[in-house]
Every structure is written in C-alpha cells, then in structure tokens.
Design a protein around this motif. Structure first.
Motif, short mmCIF file in Angstrom:
data_model
loop_
_atom_site.label_atom_id
_atom_site.label_comp_id
_atom_site.label_asym_id
_atom_site.label_seq_id
_atom_site.Cartn_x
_atom_site.Cartn_y
_atom_site.Cartn_z
N GLU A 38 1.07 -1.09 -0.41
CA GLU A 38 -0.29 -0.38 0.03
C GLU A 38 0.80 1.23 0.28
O GLU A 38 0.68 2.00 -0.61
CB GLU A 38 -1.29 0.04 1.06
N ALA A 39 2.25 1.07 0.96
CA ALA A 39 3.19 2.59 0.78
C ALA A 39 3.48 2.23 -0.35
O ALA A 39 4.75 3.65 -0.15
CB ALA A 39 3.59 2.19 2.03
N GLY A 40 3.92 1.33 -1.04
CA GLY A 40 5.07 1.23 -2.28
C GLY A 40 6.31 1.42 -2.13
O GLY A 40 7.11 1.67 -2.34
N VAL A 41 6.62 0.71 -0.41
CA VAL A 41 7.99 0.67 -0.48
C VAL A 41 7.86 -1.50 -0.29
O VAL A 41 7.56 -2.15 -0.06
CB VAL A 41 8.45 1.34 0.85
N SER A 42 9.39 -1.27 -0.19
CA SER A 42 9.50 -3.27 0.14
C SER A 42 9.76 -3.60 1.80
O SER A 42 8.91 -2.68 2.57
CB SER A 42 11.15 -3.33 -0.31
#
Length: 205
Positions: A38-42
């Motif tokens: 959802e956050a667009g991070v790993s």
C-alpha cells in the motif's frame, strides 16, 4: 552524492498506508507485507522502521490522533478569542462527528482501530488506551471551568457529564457511519445537549 533519506517522511509514508487500509478495509488481517504494498515500498523498509506490527499500528494511531487534534485546534482558532469552555468542548466533540469528508475518514479509521481492540484485547493490555481517559479528563476540566464562570449548574458532576457527552458522541458517530442519521442530524443532537448544559450567567436579583 549519496541520496539523503528523510526518515520522518518515510515513517509517515508507511503509517499513512496503515490508515488508508484501516479506513477502506480492516486492521484485523493487516500484514507488514500488505502495508508495504500500500505504501509502495519494500517489506524490508517497513521492517526497518517498525520492528513489529504492533509498533506500526501504535504509530499510525498516534498520527490519526494528531490529525483529529489539528482539526480541533483549527475550530477553536476560528471560533472566538479567547475561547470559552463551551467553545472548546464543542470543538472537541463536533470534530469527532463525521460531518464532512475528512471527519468521515477519521471516524471510519478510528472505528477500524476500535474493531481491532475488540478482536485483540491483548493489544490494549500491551499498549493501553490513554487517549479516551485523557479526553474525558480534559472535557471535565472545561466543564468545571464553566461552573466557576457560572455557565454550568453547580449540581453537575463534571466527570460524569464529560463521560456521558463523550459516550453520546461516540454513539452518534456509529449512527452516522451506520446510516441511521446524517452528520447534520447528529450535530443538531449534540448541539442541543450542549445548549442544555451551558447557559450564560444570569444576572442577580
């Protein structure tokens, strides 16, 4: 030059992803991997900033509380100067009600956290729920100040009245989210109760 990372911004980015999940879905099945998506991070980055899911949830809840606090402060600043106890009590309680898009978002997100607490009592045991108690105490302090100013009857118990107003407001929130009534109708009910509680000092004689 190595890329400089704003760690506070990264934490905010991840925590706000939790809040979006809470509003749209549920927190009972939330995972660190889902938050990362959802956050667009790993996933590794989420785990770097938050070692446990509970730590992530607590951080997100604190940020949600700060958002509500900011709305309250804006309402007080826009009302009157200096603010009266009624102004402050009304600002707190009316901003809890879902009467516009932002307050509906906040109310739905708080509801998701409350649902999590109901399904996971250990969350409360480990992290506590100081905010409701602090809020009741704050409201009671304002009611007591209004008594001293002659704007609330002396026979009112500030602690009991504060608890009752907060419980009623939370009930109104549920009724709006459940489409029993509109936000405007809920606000009218709350305003009526505040009108009954607060009255101007009557002239002697």
């Amino acid at each position: 030059m190595p890329l400089r990372v704003d760690h506070d911004q990264r934490r905010k980015q991840i925590a706000e992803a939790v809040l979006r999940i809470a509003e749209a879905q549920s927190l009972r099945e939330v995972t660190m991997r889902g938050v990362a998506a959802e956050a667009g991070v790993s996933l590794r980055l989420v785990q770097y900033y938050f070692q446990t899911k509970d730590a992530l949830l607590v951080d997100a809840l604190e940020r949600l509380s700060a958002q509500l606090d900011a709305r309250v402060r804006e309402s007080i600043a826009a009302a009157e100067a200096p603010p009266t106890p009624r102004t402050i009590v009304a600002a707190v309680l009316t901003n809890i009600l879902p009467v516009d898009a932002d307050s509906r978002r906040i109310a739905r997100t708080y509801a998701a956290f409350y649902s999590l607490v109901l399904s996971d009592p250990e969350f409360v045991e480990k992290h506590g729920t100081p905010q409701p108690d602090m809020l009741e105490s704050f409201l009671a302090k304002q009611i007591r100040a209004a008594q001293q100013a002659g704007e609330v009857s002396d026979d009112v118990d500030p602690e009991v009245k504060a608890a009752g107003l907060l419980a009623m407001t939370n009930g109104l929130v549920s009724s709006v989210l459940g489409t029993q009534r509109t936000g405007e109708a809920a606000l009218a009910i709350l305003t009526g109760h505040l009108d009954e509680l607060f009255h101007p000092r009557r002239a002697a004689g």
